[in-house]
Design a protein around this motif. Structure first.
Motif, PDB file in Angstrom:
ATOM      1  N   THR A 104       8.388  25.330  70.731  1.00 58.99           N
ATOM      2  CA  THR A 104       8.973  26.378  71.575  1.00 58.99           C
ATOM      3  C   THR A 104       9.508  27.563  70.788  1.00 58.99           C
ATOM      4  OG1 THR A 104      11.107  25.233  71.496  1.00 58.99           O
ATOM      5  CG2 THR A 104       9.654  24.717  73.357  1.00 58.99           C
ATOM      6  N   HIS A 105       9.730  27.384  69.470  1.00 58.70           N
ATOM      7  CA  HIS A 105      10.325  28.448  68.680  1.00 58.70           C
ATOM      8  C   HIS A 105       9.527  28.739  67.417  1.00 58.70           C
ATOM      9  CE1 HIS A 105      13.800  27.507  71.164  1.00 58.70           C
ATOM     10  NE2 HIS A 105      14.375  28.618  70.727  1.00 58.70           N
ATOM     11  N   LYS A 136       4.938  28.491  75.289  1.00 59.94           N
ATOM     12  CA  LYS A 136       5.058  27.452  74.268  1.00 59.94           C
ATOM     13  C   LYS A 136       3.677  26.909  73.858  1.00 59.94           C
ATOM     14  CE  LYS A 136       6.184  24.135  77.897  1.00 59.94           C
ATOM     15  NZ  LYS A 136       7.128  23.186  78.444  1.00 59.94           N
ATOM     16  N   ASP A 156      13.921  31.650  64.699  1.00 56.09           N
ATOM     17  CA  ASP A 156      14.943  31.722  65.747  1.00 56.09           C
ATOM     18  C   ASP A 156      14.374  32.230  67.071  1.00 56.09           C
ATOM     19  OD1 ASP A 156      16.930  30.804  64.188  1.00 56.09           O
ATOM     20  OD2 ASP A 156      17.663  32.783  63.551  1.00 56.09           O
ATOM     21  N   LYS A 157      13.174  32.777  66.983  1.00 53.91           N
ATOM     22  CA  LYS A 157      12.609  33.452  68.160  1.00 53.91           C
ATOM     23  C   LYS A 157      11.971  32.437  69.110  1.00 53.91           C
ATOM     24  CE  LYS A 157       9.171  36.935  69.221  1.00 53.91           C
ATOM     25  NZ  LYS A 157       8.023  36.060  69.375  1.00 53.91           N
ATOM     26  N   LYS A 158      12.347  32.526  70.364  1.00 49.67           N
ATOM     27  CA  LYS A 158      11.763  31.630  71.364  1.00 49.67           C
ATOM     28  C   LYS A 158      10.421  32.224  71.807  1.00 49.67           C
ATOM     29  CE  LYS A 158      13.031  28.965  75.396  1.00 49.67           C
ATOM     30  NZ  LYS A 158      12.454  29.286  76.681  1.00 49.67           N
ATOM     31  N   GLU A 187       7.372  33.169  74.164  1.00 46.83           N
ATOM     32  CA  GLU A 187       7.243  33.412  75.600  1.00 46.83           C
ATOM     33  C   GLU A 187       6.437  32.278  76.238  1.00 46.83           C
ATOM     34  OE1 GLU A 187       5.694  37.372  77.447  1.00 46.83           O
ATOM     35  OE2 GLU A 187       7.407  37.691  76.067  1.00 46.83           O
TER      36      GLU A 187
END
Ligand SMILES: [Zn+2]
Length: 484
Positions: free
Chosen positions: A100-101, A110, A104-106, A108
């Protein structure tokens, strides 16, 4: 002293406590270490990796000989690919590890860590296949795959990361696709039985037990000594909705555009390795078929002596030209060393002491028959060649005999209960392997604690009698067994 020796070897009998035997073999033979810190993820140790490398080579050479080309696909699969075909997503979603990441960036959208790669291969098939000239397209990759298993994990047998080969093919006709499935079954026989020494039965799975996304599923079951079967390679006719969802089509000779027929085949090398340990191992430990032994010959010098040292180095050089060989120079008693190499399943051990040197002879121990023999030094290479030739066949003969004796015909649920309890695969009449037979399979599962594994494709026996569960006229002969 005796106590220490006892603890070094396998301390339980395989037939008396199979589960503990398996745990001890994995630990004491240093096959895998489960203390990686992530549940269901193993550290594979050299003794298993060296064997599995040979297993991969053996399987890949047969696949390539039959026209499959190797690929390496990415580990991550975009969620959107995964969602394209509904039965597939339904079947696999509970087992997917999602990424999912990125830092640190999630993300959009997955990504799935591949539990299997149909949805990546088919996406590319759609880009690569244009006309009938591109078919059949036969691919495969060796890869590790990830499945969030919720059942209890066991090293090699059921892990959350495992190592396998997945072969994906596209064909012009349904008949070609079915011939591919048959070829996959032949490949399984050629490699798993003839090289790895594993007896198995190929079943067509009942409709309620198919691969998510398959119209027909065929799978090989191997039997463990505790009477449970382990599913080994399966091969599938993929449902036409997959080709539609991924737009895998081609222009045929008649210039019409048609959907391709897809198949996939999945030999899970790390799980097959489990069956190799289980099928051939005994109370002393491992036994490896000749071609997949991590080490084929171990030499044990009986005394620490210069002349012996010189002799074993010469022998090692000669043997090493043809086979894998090691000299055991550890500071341990010969008895401990004998025990060690027997537990590790090395096919041939050569013992040489001062007396042997004087008499120009050697002692050879072969693990297939657990027999010692004194030979003339000059006959060594000839002797190794002759053992190498018969070694795996001896393991196969023994394993086949055990397997064949475990199939029992049963006529009632009571008889089935008894046979299954004795560790057999039960054979009986059954009403239907389509959806309407599922109730009867559930009854068998509830009453006997075993599963309808399916029908045999090459079943020649005439079907007669009644369904074991409902008493209606039997349309099939099915096989029932407990399973992992
Ligand atoms: Zn029935």
């Amino acid at each position: 002293m005796t106590k220490k020796k006892f603890q070094e070897g396998i301390a339980v009998k395989k037939d008396e406590n199979f589960s503990e035997w398996y745990t001890q073999v994995v630990q004491k033979c240093e096959l895998a270490d489960i203390r990686s810190g992530v549940k269901g993820f193993l550290v594979f140790q050299p003794w298993s990796v060296m064997s599995m490398e040979k297993m991969y080579a053996s399987m890949e050479s047969v696949l390539q000989r039959k026209g499959h080309k190797p690929y390496w696909f990415p580990t991550l699969i975009p969620e959107v690919n995964f969602k394209k075909e509904s039965s597939h997503i339904g079947g696999f979603t509970p087992e997917v590890f999602w990424v999912t990441h990125g830092g640190d960036k999630k993300f959009e959208n997955k990504y799935a860590m591949r539990p299997t790669s149909e949805t990546l291969f088919y996406q590319m098939f759609a880009k690569w296949i244009r006309s009938y000239n591109d078919l059949p397209l036969k691919t495969y990759q060796r890869a590790n795959v990830f499945r969030y298993e919720t059942k209890m994990t066991r090293p090699f047998l059921r892990s959350r990361e495992f190592h396998w080969i997945e072969a994906h093919c596209a064909h012009a006709t349904e008949e070609d696709a079915f011939n591919q499935v048959k070829e996959d079954m032949d490949t399984t026989k050629e490699v798993l039985h003839d090289v790895f020494g594993l007896p198995f039965m190929f079943f067509e799975r009942p409709s309620w037990d198919k691969f998510p996304g398959a119209s027909r599923t065929f799978a090989a079951d191997v039997l463990n000594p505790d009477g449970k079967v382990v599913q080994q390679p399966s091969t599938h006719m993929i449902t036409p909705s997959f080709a539609k969802a991924f737009d895998v089509k081609f222009t045929d000779k008649d210039e019409k555009e048609k959907p391709a027929y897809l198949t996939c085949y999945g030999p899970a090398i790390s799980r097959i390795f489990a069956s190799v340990i289980i099928t051939h191992g005994d109370d002393k430990g491992l036994k490896f078929p000749w071609d997949i032994a991590p080490l084929q010959v171990a030499i044990v010098p009986i005394q620490d002596d210069v002349k012996i040292k010189k002799k074993v180095e010469e022998m090692k050089k000669d043997i090493g030209k043809l086979y894998s060989v090691e000299v055991d120079n550890r500071d341990k008693r010969p008895g401990e060393k004998f025990h060690h190499w027997e537990m590790k399943g090395v096919p041939i051990r050569i013992d040489i002491g001062l007396n042997d040197l004087k008499n120009k002879q050697l002692t050879i121990f072969r693990r297939d028959l657990d027999k010692k023999e004194v030979i003339d030094e000059k006959d060594l290479m000839k002797k190794i060649a002759s053992i190498a030739k018969s070694f795996t066949n001896n393991l196969i003969k023994k394993a086949d005999k055990v397997f064949d004796n475990r199939i029992k015909d049963v006529k009632s649920i009571e008889e089935m209960k008894k046979s299954i309890k004795e560790g057999a695969i039960a054979r009986c009449g059954f009403c239907s392997v389509e959806k309407d037979g599922e109730k009867c399979a559930e009854k068998v599962e509830k009453d006997v604690g075993a599963f309808v594994r399916g029908t045999k494709l090459d079943e020649k026996e005439k079907v007669s009698g009644k369904c074991i569960a409902c008493g209606k006229k039997a349309k099939h002969i099915v096989y029932v067994a407990r399973a992992y």
